[in-house]
Design a protein around this motif. Sequence first.
Motif, PDB file in Angstrom:
ATOM      1  N   UNK A   1       6.336  -7.787  10.494  1.00  0.00           N
ATOM      2  CA  UNK A   1       5.041  -7.123  10.555  1.00  0.00           C
ATOM      3  C   UNK A   1       3.942  -8.155  10.354  1.00  0.00           C
ATOM      4  N   UNK A   2       2.749  -7.783  10.742  1.00  0.00           N
ATOM      5  CA  UNK A   2       1.575  -8.605  10.468  1.00  0.00           C
ATOM      6  C   UNK A   2       0.694  -7.848   9.483  1.00  0.00           C
ATOM      7  N   UNK A   3      -0.193  -8.567   8.831  1.00  0.00           N
ATOM      8  CA  UNK A   3      -1.106  -7.946   7.876  1.00  0.00           C
ATOM      9  C   UNK A   3      -2.308  -8.852   7.698  1.00  0.00           C
ATOM     10  N   UNK A   4      -3.343  -8.340   7.070  1.00  0.00           N
ATOM     11  CA  UNK A   4      -4.544  -9.142   6.850  1.00  0.00           C
ATOM     12  C   UNK A   4      -4.289 -10.176   5.752  1.00  0.00           C
ATOM     13  N   UNK A   5      -5.136 -11.182   5.695  1.00  0.00           N
ATOM     14  CA  UNK A   5      -5.002 -12.202   4.660  1.00  0.00           C
ATOM     15  C   UNK A   5      -5.160 -11.600   3.275  1.00  0.00           C
ATOM     16  N   UNK A   6      -6.052 -10.609   3.161  1.00  0.00           N
ATOM     17  CA  UNK A   6      -6.258  -9.959   1.860  1.00  0.00           C
ATOM     18  C   UNK A   6      -4.994  -9.262   1.387  1.00  0.00           C
ATOM     19  N   UNK A   7      -4.369  -8.468   2.284  1.00  0.00           N
ATOM     20  CA  UNK A   7      -3.141  -7.777   1.893  1.00  0.00           C
ATOM     21  C   UNK A   7      -2.003  -8.762   1.667  1.00  0.00           C
ATOM     22  N   UNK A   8      -1.978  -9.835   2.435  1.00  0.00           N
ATOM     23  CA  UNK A   8      -0.938 -10.846   2.213  1.00  0.00           C
ATOM     24  C   UNK A   8      -1.042 -11.394   0.795  1.00  0.00           C
ATOM     25  N   UNK A   9      -2.279 -11.658   0.334  1.00  0.00           N
ATOM     26  CA  UNK A   9      -2.470 -12.169  -1.024  1.00  0.00           C
ATOM     27  C   UNK A   9      -2.082 -11.118  -2.070  1.00  0.00           C
ATOM     28  N   UNK A  10      -2.373  -9.856  -1.775  1.00  0.00           N
ATOM     29  CA  UNK A  10      -1.971  -8.780  -2.691  1.00  0.00           C
ATOM     30  C   UNK A  10      -0.447  -8.740  -2.812  1.00  0.00           C
ATOM     31  N   UNK A  11       0.255  -8.793  -1.683  1.00  0.00           N
ATOM     32  CA  UNK A  11       1.721  -8.783  -1.703  1.00  0.00           C
ATOM     33  C   UNK A  11       2.266 -10.027  -2.410  1.00  0.00           C
TER      34      UNK A  11
ATOM     35  N   UNK B   1       5.015   4.045   6.429  1.00  0.00           N
ATOM     36  CA  UNK B   1       3.818   4.606   5.811  1.00  0.00           C
ATOM     37  C   UNK B   1       2.716   3.547   5.755  1.00  0.00           C
ATOM     38  N   UNK B   2       3.080   2.331   5.375  1.00  0.00           N
ATOM     39  CA  UNK B   2       2.097   1.241   5.357  1.00  0.00           C
ATOM     40  C   UNK B   2       1.527   0.991   6.749  1.00  0.00           C
ATOM     41  N   UNK B   3       2.380   1.124   7.759  1.00  0.00           N
ATOM     42  CA  UNK B   3       1.939   0.957   9.140  1.00  0.00           C
ATOM     43  C   UNK B   3       0.934   2.055   9.527  1.00  0.00           C
ATOM     44  N   UNK B   4       1.245   3.293   9.172  1.00  0.00           N
ATOM     45  CA  UNK B   4       0.348   4.410   9.484  1.00  0.00           C
ATOM     46  C   UNK B   4      -0.988   4.269   8.758  1.00  0.00           C
ATOM     47  N   UNK B   5      -0.941   3.702   7.547  1.00  0.00           N
ATOM     48  CA  UNK B   5      -2.168   3.502   6.762  1.00  0.00           C
ATOM     49  C   UNK B   5      -2.915   2.236   7.177  1.00  0.00           C
ATOM     50  N   UNK B   6      -2.337   1.526   8.156  1.00  0.00           N
ATOM     51  CA  UNK B   6      -2.935   0.289   8.691  1.00  0.00           C
ATOM     52  C   UNK B   6      -3.013  -0.832   7.652  1.00  0.00           C
TER      53      UNK B   6
END
Length: 243
Positions: A31-41, A230-235
């Motif tokens: 999956x891909x994600x934003x830099x902000x969410x990547x830092x959260x994870x 669910x994370x995908x649906x929530x974008x």
Amino acid sequence: MIIFSFFIAHWFLSLFFQTFFQHRYASHRMFTTSKTWERVFYLMAYFFEGASFLNPRAYATMHREHHAYSDTEKDPHSPHFFTDIFQMVKATVHTFKDHLKRTREPDACFNGYYPEWPLIDRMGSSLLSRIIFALAYTCFYIIFATHWWLFLLLPIHYLMGPIHGAIVNWCGHKYGYTNFNNNDKSKNTTPFDFLMLGELFQNNHHRHPNSANFGKRWFEIDPVYPVMKVMHWLKIIKLRKVY
């Protein structure tokens, strides 16, 4: 009851972020994600893995080698080249440290496309950080343990990540059944897979390494995949299309 709740929570939260972040994201980019969410994870993986935090870059390069050389002599942790699980773990730890310290340069094809955060990477891999987490676990037990034998669970807290890896790498390539001929010895170790959050569907995963859903038959349930949906649906993330 408090100790068992803490143990179960640590087991599954640590395992969740190992499979979700280091495995499915850092290693395979499912999956891909934003830099902000990547830092959260990244922060959540560091916190919940704690004393056994696994550097995503080192994890990804070693795991990619495992897929490329599955169950051959170049596989960093095939159980079929070791006399017992302890020898396999010892060799795996040495290989991981080589990647972590960059004393063993992987082939170019295994590099890149993994998350890096130098500050957390240094902190999470430091002896001081591991000791602080270990002391925190120990203090929790001192406060809440009602019997001496509960302290026997503490070593598992200290080594949670390597223990998860040992179970998956050993059992997932020795015990169970196969759905696919992958030219290796990968197995699906059902029904114990639920305790490993889908990681023991090794035969399925080696056949479809970029698929976010490790279960392939009706009775094979990957508990992490619905969370990712669910994370995908929530974008929050965007699941990769697999053809």
